[in-house]
Design a protein around this motif. Structure first.
Motif, short mmCIF file in Angstrom:
data_model
loop_
_atom_site.label_atom_id
_atom_site.label_comp_id
_atom_site.label_asym_id
_atom_site.label_seq_id
_atom_site.Cartn_x
_atom_site.Cartn_y
_atom_site.Cartn_z
N VAL B 181 -7.94 1.24 -6.77
CA VAL B 181 -8.74 0.17 -6.14
C VAL B 181 -9.69 0.32 -4.98
CG1 VAL B 181 -10.19 -1.42 -7.52
CG2 VAL B 181 -7.91 -1.20 -8.41
N SER B 182 -8.99 0.40 -4.50
CA SER B 182 -9.94 0.18 -2.07
C SER B 182 -10.29 1.93 -2.45
CB SER B 182 -8.51 -0.40 -2.17
OG SER B 182 -7.04 0.11 -1.44
N VAL B 183 -9.87 2.67 -2.83
CA VAL B 183 -10.39 4.09 -2.73
C VAL B 183 -11.05 4.47 -4.13
CG1 VAL B 183 -9.28 6.58 -2.83
CG2 VAL B 183 -7.80 4.94 -2.04
N GLN B 184 -11.05 4.29 -5.05
CA GLN B 184 -12.43 4.00 -6.13
C GLN B 184 -13.59 3.48 -5.44
OE1 GLN B 184 -12.06 3.42 -10.04
NE2 GLN B 184 -12.92 1.04 -9.69
N ALA D 251 -10.14 -8.38 -0.10
CA ALA D 251 -10.85 -6.71 -0.09
C ALA D 251 -10.40 -5.88 -1.47
CB ALA D 251 -10.35 -5.77 0.89
N LEU D 252 -8.98 -6.43 -2.10
CA LEU D 252 -8.81 -5.75 -3.52
C LEU D 252 -9.91 -6.35 -4.81
CD1 LEU D 252 -6.66 -3.79 -3.24
CD2 LEU D 252 -5.18 -5.81 -4.34
N ILE D 253 -10.19 -7.30 -4.69
CA ILE D 253 -11.44 -8.06 -5.78
C ILE D 253 -12.75 -7.22 -5.05
CG2 ILE D 253 -12.58 -10.35 -6.45
CD1 ILE D 253 -9.89 -11.14 -5.25
N GLY D 254 -13.45 -7.33 -4.46
CA GLY D 254 -14.40 -6.48 -3.62
C GLY D 254 -14.34 -5.12 -4.08
N ALA D 268 -14.84 -1.80 0.61
CA ALA D 268 -14.11 -0.35 0.05
C ALA D 268 -13.52 -1.02 1.78
CB ALA D 268 -14.91 0.97 0.37
N ILE D 269 -12.35 -0.62 1.71
CA ILE D 269 -11.23 -0.81 2.48
C ILE D 269 -11.23 0.00 3.58
CG2 ILE D 269 -8.60 -1.55 3.34
CD1 ILE D 269 -8.28 -2.66 0.58
N PRO D 270 -11.78 0.23 4.67
CA PRO D 270 -11.84 1.75 5.58
C PRO D 270 -9.91 2.18 5.81
CG PRO D 270 -12.03 -0.22 6.71
CD PRO D 270 -12.20 -1.00 5.52
N GLY D 271 -10.41 3.29 6.01
CA GLY D 271 -8.63 4.01 6.54
C GLY D 271 -7.93 4.31 5.69
N GLU D 272 -6.82 4.81 5.93
CA GLU D 272 -5.51 4.91 4.85
C GLU D 272 -4.50 3.89 4.92
OE1 GLU D 272 -5.83 7.52 2.87
OE2 GLU D 272 -7.62 8.43 3.68
N SER D 273 -3.53 4.73 4.22
CA SER D 273 -2.54 3.30 3.54
C SER D 273 -1.36 3.89 4.77
CB SER D 273 -1.45 3.54 2.25
OG SER D 273 -1.52 4.54 1.45
N PRO D 274 -0.87 3.48 5.31
CA PRO D 274 0.04 3.01 6.32
C PRO D 274 0.95 4.38 6.39
CG PRO D 274 0.56 0.79 6.05
CD PRO D 274 -0.73 1.61 4.92
N ASP D 275 1.26 4.37 7.66
CA ASP D 275 3.03 5.91 7.34
C ASP D 275 4.21 4.99 7.08
OD1 ASP D 275 5.35 7.20 8.46
OD2 ASP D 275 4.08 7.90 9.95
N LEU D 276 4.71 4.30 6.18
CA LEU D 276 5.56 3.26 6.07
C LEU D 276 6.78 3.68 7.23
CD1 LEU D 276 5.80 3.21 2.05
CD2 LEU D 276 4.89 1.90 4.01
#
Lengths: 334, 264, 296, 322
Positions: B181-184, D251-254, D268-276
């Motif tokens: 969703v956030s990427v979408q 952010a998820l809702i927005g 939107a959420i900027p950037g990428e999901s973190p390196d686990l």
């Protein structure tokens, strides 16, 4: 189902037609001259021409093919140049020995190969797996003629446990021909001496041949078992509490065997090829030995007859394999 | 105003053995320049097949598709009137980028279909760099392979590839269905901006009602190969006429009964 | 149970993993593949440096020393005309490896091209080609190779040709199957929508992506081809004496088996080791590259 | 409490990397409750589910924490105890109805095999109950369907069969991992309703893993929001969806187009999901957070009441009081 069979049968006829075309024309682009082979180097030109005419070699190629096909449909493969006998008679004589050898090897390969494949898959990347894989890879990497020789060296020369050649001892009367398979015939007539003697002769050649085929079975069983074990439905079964032998045999093995049947069926072809060499090494009086001797003579009617019969058998086996496949996999229905 | 793309009485029938399957039957619609037209339906509704017929992947069994008045299909032959004029962005960026090619080769691939002079002009380094930066990637990404990117980044690559030829019309076939969703949200924002900047016309194919409502001006609802309702997005959402449209709308899980409730 | 969870859950991490090449990592973890690599390297080095390793010539006749037992002078003994068997095996390795690789790579290249083109365009020509391949495959491989080699005349070139012919259909089928799958991939469909000509799609997308199964098959087939060349040699249909070809050596040597066991035994051992080397590597590579065998 | 997960951490070892898929995850599920686990890909929600069932892959290991089910710690169970627990006490529904069923076994046999195992009755009787269980998941003509193979059924039908399988014991806890993601909206609606009704009738608790906030709003009583293998916020559905506290939840809702005005950009959420592999010392979301404080990068926050005194609504954020 009937539609599939009809379709496959039509294919079979088409393929066999192609086989005759290839064998026939192969034998006519040859540099060697069968007529010359027959009459010898010192014969006169007239004799040569006469023999050519007798063999029909002076006719245009397509006429020759037509004549050949006409004979073929009537079961006439022509006469062998070497034995001077109708090829069909020769083949009928030698056929059962080859089948006995090939089938025995096939059964050995399956009976040993499937458990090794399962073990390898279930114990993937452990010592069991490595040992199982090495054993089967060693099998396909060993030339049949060499493993045969080593077998003779060990079991005949060194330990003197098994005979080095032939189907049955000269001293033992072979069973009367019913199926042509010594094991079956001697069982049917209750001739225990012939049975044990022919079994004793069969062990070494059959094991040699089976060893070469083993890898095909193990590899395929291992690969498809691994694939099936990685499927979602196995995870579903696990999550629903299915485990142990029920999971392995009722859920996994069944599906793993479906592709295995195809591959194993196809490998029967290379088994027949391997039989040619095995028979030569062990002096096994089958079609393979017959064709190797014919090759040395450029005996084309014999070579063609052999090739045709072997291909026919192979195509029929493939048909049976396909039908089994359709019967086992409910997803293919049309 | 003349429509940019017009679909008239288009049907598509697949035959497999003795089975016949009518994927699309008698569909009409037209897209005017500058609008975003949404095509919505569930699996098997024929929306993707329509997309394929518009982009030249599958010929229609009957009916005509015209672009700027010219017929796109001549029997089973696709008339590529002007190469690069129409582009497509597919659903799954995992499969739509060749795993063995570097990003630069992927993005410039559509140029191969252009005449040499145009290819050179459009494929210039400056344009390429500007484009890649515009879709939110970095210049040094050009030398990498697709597997080094996340799903959202891959879809940006696919968008850059679609835009390299300066098309006027872009088919978006479920462009965000495989994304989080956030990427979408990022990709939808980008598509909106690009449309404004480049004066694009979109055909937006999706199964997601919310996305269609947010992105499109007009829409058509498809069910079993037919268009059951067509019109302005707001009209359809507020006042659905067809019973299937109503079912679709009522099945959509609602986050809140009334949106005023939210305090972000 | 597979990599599915790992794949979806740790994607961001896997994406930037550049520190270690997974291919070499997996090779190193598999002892059998390592063994294969070692065997092959050993044979390759021995055959390359054959003149430096052995003081004998492979075809030089030395009757007084015939049928010498394996000893410090003749590691593997001598044959019926006094040639050093070890030396002949070393030179034979050049021939066997060279022929095996050449035949399979040739068949692989030709078969892949035919398969890719046939599969991509489909239609009648495709049907025709596939039926032709069915016919070739309707013969047991060795039997057809024998028939071809016998009719063309017994020599090494014809044996190679015969083996190439029986190997081609395997690659045609493989490449065709890959092509049919690739044709449905979106990146190929995308290229079609761009208006890229078909031949270019085949060269740019289809063939590079169909290559890894072909490469696996090639490695697996080289071992088999080496055996086939030797088998034809053994049957008198391949390389002719006095060429130091392993199969031809065994063909003569097996008559002496019971008295001079070393004569056919050592060339056979060499054959086994060479073929085994390729098969072990092929099996290992397949396990790594083939997603089907690699899931669990 | 039916299920209590406390401080659960899971690591995956691959090549020479260590991926921390779960980091000190804690939450609980009560009897008869439907709890939604929400997160995007890589958030660790499926890993959590597989840990509960003991179905993690060989290269995964649980480094800390406990999972207690009806008071006993699952992590100390023997292999045999696990096997008797799966399906019987805890059932699971997977995402892909297309591949979750055995392709060459008839539907009735697949169900009967499982029922036979759990209820210690004859196979014949199990088959009879299998047909009955198909009726319970609202499949018309269950006798006929029992004789069919999975490929002869539609996606929605298959998912009903998968649910019937998972509910056959019946278990006290049902884990559903994205059960409707592969289905069309109209069918999704029916399948969700079915699960809800079955759970209510039998008193089964459901742990519903999903990425879809709409699904959560439709069926769940409580929500656990996960990000990068951690629980960032938890509370009743009402609390989390209506007054989200964590910037990620907000952010998820927005980011949903559902509520956005046309023409207005989505949040939107900027950037990428973190390196686990290399988790930051501070808050995992800090690098992408629009309102991060200096402390966010240094110190890891823990779950604390979102509003002082709230027992249900908890959030892991330094800025929760701002």
């Amino acid at each position: 189902m009937r539609q599939i069979i009809t379709k496959r049968l039509a294919m079979l006829v088409l393929v066999l037609f192609g086989v005759t075309l290839i064998t026939f024309f192969l034998s006519h682009v040859i540099p060697g001259d069968p007529a010359r082979m027959m009459v010898g180097q010192r014969a006169s030109e007239e004799t040569l021409q006469e023999v050519r005419r007798q063999l029909g070699l002076d006719q245009p190629v397509w006429v020759q093919y037509f004549t050949y096909m006409k004979g073929l449909l009537a079961g006439d493969f022509g006469d062998s140049i070497r034995t001077q006998q109708p090829v069909i008679n020769d083949l009928i004589t030698f056929f059962p020995a080859t089948i006995e050898l090939a089938l025995t090897a096939f059964v050995i390969a399956i009976v040993i190969g499937i458990p090794i494949g399962i073990l390898s898959a279930v114990k993937k990347d452990t010592g069991w797996d490595h040992a199982g894989r090495f054993f089967s890879i060693a099998g396909i990497s060993t030339p049949v003629f060499w493993s045969g020789l080593v077998g003779i060296l060990l079991f005949y020369k060194v330990f003197n446990l098994l005979p080095s050649s032939g189907r049955i001892d000269l001293m033992v009367t072979p069973p009367p021909t019913i199926t042509g398979l010594f094991l079956v015939d001697s069982l049917l007539t209750g001739n225990w001496a012939a049975f044990s003697n022919s079994l004793w002769h069969l062990i070494l050649p059959a094991c040699t041949l089976a060893f070469a085929q083993l890898a095909t079975v193990t590899r395929q069983v291992r690969a498809s078992m691994l694939e099936v074990l990685g499927q979602d439905y196995i995870r579903t079964a696990l999550a629903n509490g299915i485990h142990g032998p029920v999971l392995l045999f009722r859920y996994a093995l069944r599906n793993a065997l479906i592709p295995t049947i195809t591959v194993v069926g196809l490998s029967f072809g290379s088994l027949l090829g391997g039989a040619v060499v095995t028979e030569t090494i062990f002096g096994w009086p089958g079609m393979g030995k017959y064709v190797v001797e014919s090759i040395a003579f450029l005996d084309f009617p014999a070579i063609m007859g052999f090739t045709f019969v072997i291909s026919l058998g192979y195509v029929i086996i493939n048909l049976l394999v396909d039908l089994t496949y359709y019967a086992l996999d409910p997803q293919i229905k049309e | 105003m003349n429509p940019l793309l017009a679909v008239n009485g288009v049907s598509k029938e697949y035959t497999k053995g003795n089975h016949r399957f009518q994927a699309v039957s008698g569909v009409d619609f037209a897209i005017t320049r500058g609008e975003t037209f949404g095509l919505i339906g569930e699996s098997g509704s024929g929306k993707s097949t329509l997309g394929k017929m518009v982009t030249g992947l599958e010929p229609p069994t009957s009916g005509t598709i015209t672009y700027e008045g010219n017929s796109l299909w001549n029997g089973n032959r696709f008339n590529r009137l002007k190469p690069g004029e129409m582009q497509i962005v597919f659903q799954d960026p995992q499969s739509s980028l060749d795993p063995r090619m570097r990003v630069q080769a992927i993005i410039t691939e559509p140029l191969l279909a252009l005449p040499a002079a145009e290819r050179k002009e459009k494929g210039s380094k400056e344009r390429l760099l500007a484009l890649i930066t515009r879709v939110g990637l970095k210049p040094d990404h050009l030398n990498r392979y697709p597997h080094e990117f996340s799903g959202g980044q891959r879809q940006r690559i696919a968008i850059a590839r679609a835009l390299i030829t300066d098309p006027s019309f872009v088919v978006l076939d479920e462009p965000t269905s495989a994304l989080d969703v956030s990427v979408q949200a990022n990709v939808l924002n980008l598509l909106q901006e690009l449309k404004r900047e480049r004066n694009l016309t979109y055909l937006f194919i999706s199964h997601n009602m919310a996305v269609i409502r947010y992105m499109c001006d007009r829409m058509a609802v498809m069910q079993k190969g037919r268009i059951v309702e067509i019109g302005h997005v707001n009209d359809i959402f507020v006042n659905p006429v067809d019973s299937y449209t109503k079912t679709l709308l009522s099945s959509l899980p609602q986050l809140h009964e009334k949106k005023e409730d939210i305090h972000v | 149970m597979s990599g599915t969870t790992l794949k979806t859950e740790s994607l961001p991490a896997a994406r930037s993993a550049k520190t270690v090449n997974p291919f070499w990592y997996k090779i190193r973890r598999n002892p059998l593949t390592l063994l294969g690599l070692f065997l092959l390297l050993l044979i390759l080095l021995l055959s390359i440096f054959a003149p430096l390793i052995s003081p004998y010539e492979p075809t030089k006749i030395n009757i007084p020393e015939r049928f010498a037992q394996p000893s410090a002078d003749h590691w593997f003994g001598t044959d019926e005309v006094g040639r050093d068997i070890f030396t002949r095996i070393l030179y034979g390795a050049r021939l066997s490896l060279g022929v095996g690789v050449a035949v399979v790579v040739g068949a692989g290249v030709i078969g892949t091209i035919i398969g890719a083109v046939s599969g991509y365009f489909g239609g009648r020509i495709d049907q025709l080609i596939m039926r032709l391949m069915d016919i070739i495959l309707a013969f047991p491989a060795l039997v057809l190779a024998m028939a071809i080699a016998a009719t063309l005349g017994p020599n090494l070139q014809n044996a190679m040709l015969a083996i190439a012919i029986i190997k081609i259909p395997v690659y045609v089928r493989l490449a065709r199957a890959e092509t049919l799958a690739l044709r449905e991939k979106l990146f190929v469909k995308a290229a079609v929508t761009f208006g890229i000509p078909s031949w270019r799609i085949i060269v740019r997308h289809i063939i590079p992506n169909a290559l890894s199964p072909v490469i696996i098959q090639v490695t697996l087939d080289i071992g088999d081809a080496i055996l086939l060349v030797a088998t034809l040699g053994f049957l008198g249909l391949g390389a002719q004496p006095p060429t130091p070809e392993w199969g031809a050596m065994i063909s003569i040597g097996w008559k002496y088996l019971l008295d001079y066991w070393w004569y056919p035994t050592f060339p056979g051992l060499a054959l086994f080791l060479a073929s085994c080397g390729f098969n072990l590597i092929g099996d290992g590579i397949r396990d790594i590259l083939d997603p089907k065998a690699n899931r669990s | 409490m039916l299920l209590e997960i406390h401080n659960l951490s899971v690591e995956f070892e691959s090549m020479q990397d260590r991926v921390k898929a779960l980091q000190a995850v804690s939450f609980s599920i009560d009897e008869g409750e439907i709890v939604g686990i929400v997160g995007e890909s890589g958030s660790g929600k499926s890993v959590t589910a597989l840990s509960i069932l003991g179905l993690l892959e060989k290269n995964a290991h649980i480094s800390t924490g406990s999972i207690s089910y009806k008071g006993k710690n699952l992590l100390s169970l023997s292999k045999k105890d696990w096997q008797s627990l799966r399906g019987k006490e805890i059932g699971m529904v997977f995402q892909e109805p297309m591949t979750a069923l055995h392709p060459t076994m008839r539907i009735g046999d697949q169900l009967a095999e499982v029922i036979h195992r759990h209820r210690s009755i004859s196979y014949k009787e199990a088959y009879r109950q299998a047909v009955a269980s198909l009726a319970e998941v609202q499949i018309n003509d269950p006798e006929l369907v029992a004789r069919k193979y999975p490929f002869e059924l539609s996606g929605g039908m298959r998912q009903r069969v998968v649910i019937a399988l998972a509910m056959s014991a019946p278990p006290d806890l049902l884990i559903a991992d994205e059960p409707t993601t592969a289905l069309d909206v109209t069918i999704q609606h029916e399948v969700l309703k079915l699960m809800q009704e079955l759970a209510q009738k039998r008193g089964t608790s459901i742990m519903l893993i999903t990425h879809d906030l709409g699904v959560v709003a439709q069926v769940c009583q409580r929500v656990v929001v996960m990000y990068a293998g951690e629980v960032v916020e938890t509370g009743t559905t009402q609390e989390v969806l209506h007054s989200p506290c964590h910037p990620y939840t907000k952010a998820l809702i927005g980011a949903l187009p559902d509520l956005a005005e046309q023409g207005q950009p989505l949040l939107a959420i900027p950037g990428e999901s973190p390196d686990l592999r290399n988790r930051p010392d501070g808050c995992v979301f800090a690098p992408r957070c629009s309102c991060s404080l200096p402390i966010c990068r240094e110190d890891h926050p823990v779950l604390e009441p979102a509003v002082s005194g709230s027992l249900t609504h908890q959030v892991s954020c330094w800025g929760r009081n701002q």
